[in-house]
Design an enzyme around this catalytic site. Structure first.
Site, PDB file in Angstrom:
ATOM      1  N   ASP A 344      45.701  61.324   7.643  1.00 33.14           N
ATOM      2  CA  ASP A 344      45.433  61.899   8.953  1.00 33.14           C
ATOM      3  C   ASP A 344      46.238  63.196   9.079  1.00 33.14           C
ATOM      4  OD1 ASP A 344      45.262  62.348  11.775  1.00 33.14           O
ATOM      5  OD2 ASP A 344      44.917  60.210  12.080  1.00 33.14           O
ATOM      6  N   ARG A 346      46.080  65.098  12.077  1.00 32.07           N
ATOM      7  CA  ARG A 346      45.992  65.531  13.471  1.00 32.07           C
ATOM      8  C   ARG A 346      47.359  65.798  14.087  1.00 32.07           C
ATOM      9  NH1 ARG A 346      42.076  60.978  15.702  1.00 32.07           N
ATOM     10  NH2 ARG A 346      43.192  59.814  14.105  1.00 32.07           N
TER      11      ARG A 346
END
Ligand SMILES: [Zn+2]
Length: 435
Positions: A344, A346
């Site tokens: 991930d 983000r």
């Protein structure tokens, strides 16, 4: 080459062609600038100062090369289209923007957080009113990085909710025809590099070097202009959709429902059934309308962080890898790490800035099951009273892999699904639809 814009050509054909010609055949191109270089006198920028005149505008216009105090250009990922517009003959490179009548359709702030150099480091809190607040800076071209407007949004799921009796039009927030009144703000990224570095636990010098090397040297000023502390990264921004009266958002005595949603174009727009993104987003909008109808406010912030900020190409590669290996919930995160090297990207540590820009101190109903989002918001000093999971009946059949994998990974907000045996969850086989 595309046909040049007739409107522009007819208004100033000679000077435009001459200027464009000069810009396309320029003999001297500066690869980078250096502090103290002739003509380099950046406008002072004191990030986190609550007096905007002392804080100073973020100056990034290509017309203000010597006075720029930011690295990069406005427009986020769209910045390069300016060059193409000039190449196509559609934009006069000397054209200066006219911001008459563009001021916010609704005032937001200023709030105490605007004067806190640690609370907001990934956007310019004065970005919506930059053209007005800094209109006294006659020798600078100050470009807004936020725009606030109003709209009606019309969503099939909201019409379904009305038909099912879960929502009732009130004529003000939810109109009789099923559309919703919203205030919305589009926000471009403006990074204050010392603040971003602190969020990631690295020095500013380390962050600058990483940004420089990992963009293949696209921004030499990250290295040569350490006096410039602002960076306009070539990434997508975010959009805040507000339901009800935006002025109530900072008031802890008025209920606030909020979802922070990361872009998933395949589901959000095109209805892909492999994940819960659109159903959860629609549920959040329904919850926001209900809260606004009770006198509170609702907020959905939509972040352009497609495919966990790894991009849609990576995302589809992962889909193929998942479907060709049985699509087991236990392998959900591993598949992304195998393709991208990271599960991930983000990095929710940057996400709460927009909440602080809106003056939020407390969220009564947080429509998300993500621990990463919850932790980032609470760590930034905002209280979350209640977490709202996605109702089971809204989960598409093939999306149980995603939800169950997140529950197995310890998503606290998903404990309503604790009866799930994640080792048994499997998605639709790739061969069933030609992968
Ligand atoms: Zn999705």
């Amino acid at each position: 080459m595309p046909e040049p814009s007739k409107r522009v050509r007819s208004s100033s054909v000679d000077s435009f062609e001459a200027v464009r010609g000069r810009s396309l055949t320029r003999r001297y191109v500066s690869l980078t600038s250096h502090p103290g270089q002739s003509g380099v006198q950046p406008r002072a920028l004191h990030w986190g100062c609550n007096d905007p005149q002392v804080r100073g505008p973020v100056v990034s216009s290509v017309h203000d090369a010597g006075k720029r105090n930011a690295i990069g250009v406005n427009g986020g990922a769209y910045g390069v289209y300016r060059a193409l517009a000039i190449a196509a003959g559609a934009l006069n490179p000397t054209k200066k923007p006219n911001f008459a009548n563009t001021e916010p359709a609704f005032p937001i702030g200023p709030y105490d957080t605007w004067g806190d150099a640690k609370k907001i480091v990934t956007m310019d809190p004065w970005g919506a009113v930059a053209a007005q607040v800094f209109s006294n800076e006659k020798d600078l071209e100050v470009l807004p990085t936020i725009a606030i407007t109003k709209a009606h949004i019309d969503i099939p799921e909201i019409r379904d909710a009305i038909r099912a009796g879960r929502l009732k039009p009130d004529g003000k927030i939810l109109l009789a025809d099923g559309s919703i009144n919203v205030t919305k703000a589009a926000i471009e990224p403006v990074w204050y590099l010392p603040g971003v570095a602190e969020r990631f636990g690295v020095s500013e010098a380390e962050l600058r070097e990483l940004l420089f090397t990992e963009t293949n040297g696209s921004y030499p000023e990250l290295i040569t202009r350490t006096d410039l502390k602002a960076f306009l990264p070539p990434t997508g921004g975010q959009t805040a959709y507000i339901f009800g009266d935006p002025a109530t958002i900072p008031d802890v005595n008025v209920p606030l429902t909020c979802r922070v949603h990361d872009e998933c174009n395949g589901s959000d727009v095109f209805g892909s059934d492999i994940c819960t993104c659109r159903p959860y987003l629609m549920h959040a909008i329904e919850e926001c309308v209900l809260t606004a109808q009770k006198g509170g406010a609702g907020l959905v912030v939509y972040f352009r962080k497609e495919g966990r900020a790894l991009g849609e190409v990576t995302k589809y590669l992962v889909y193929n890898a998942r479907k060709r290996t049985g699509d087991k919930a236990t392998e959900y995160f591993n598949c992304t790490a195998q393709v991208a090297g990271v599960e991930d990207s983000r990095f929710q540590a940057m996400m709460p800035d927009v909440l602080h820009w809106l003056g939020i101190k407390r969220i009564d109903r947080f429509v998300s099951m993500s621990n990463m989002k919850y932790d980032a918001i609470v760590k930034s000093g905002i209280e979350i009273v209640e977490r709202v999971p996605i109702p089971k009946e809204l989960i598409p059949a093939d999306a149980h892999v995603e939800i169950d994998a997140k529950v197995a990974a310890g998503y606290e907000g998903g404990k309503v699904y604790s009866d799930v045996d994640v080792t048994k969850t499997q998605g639709r086989a790739g061969k069933d639809f030609g992968i």
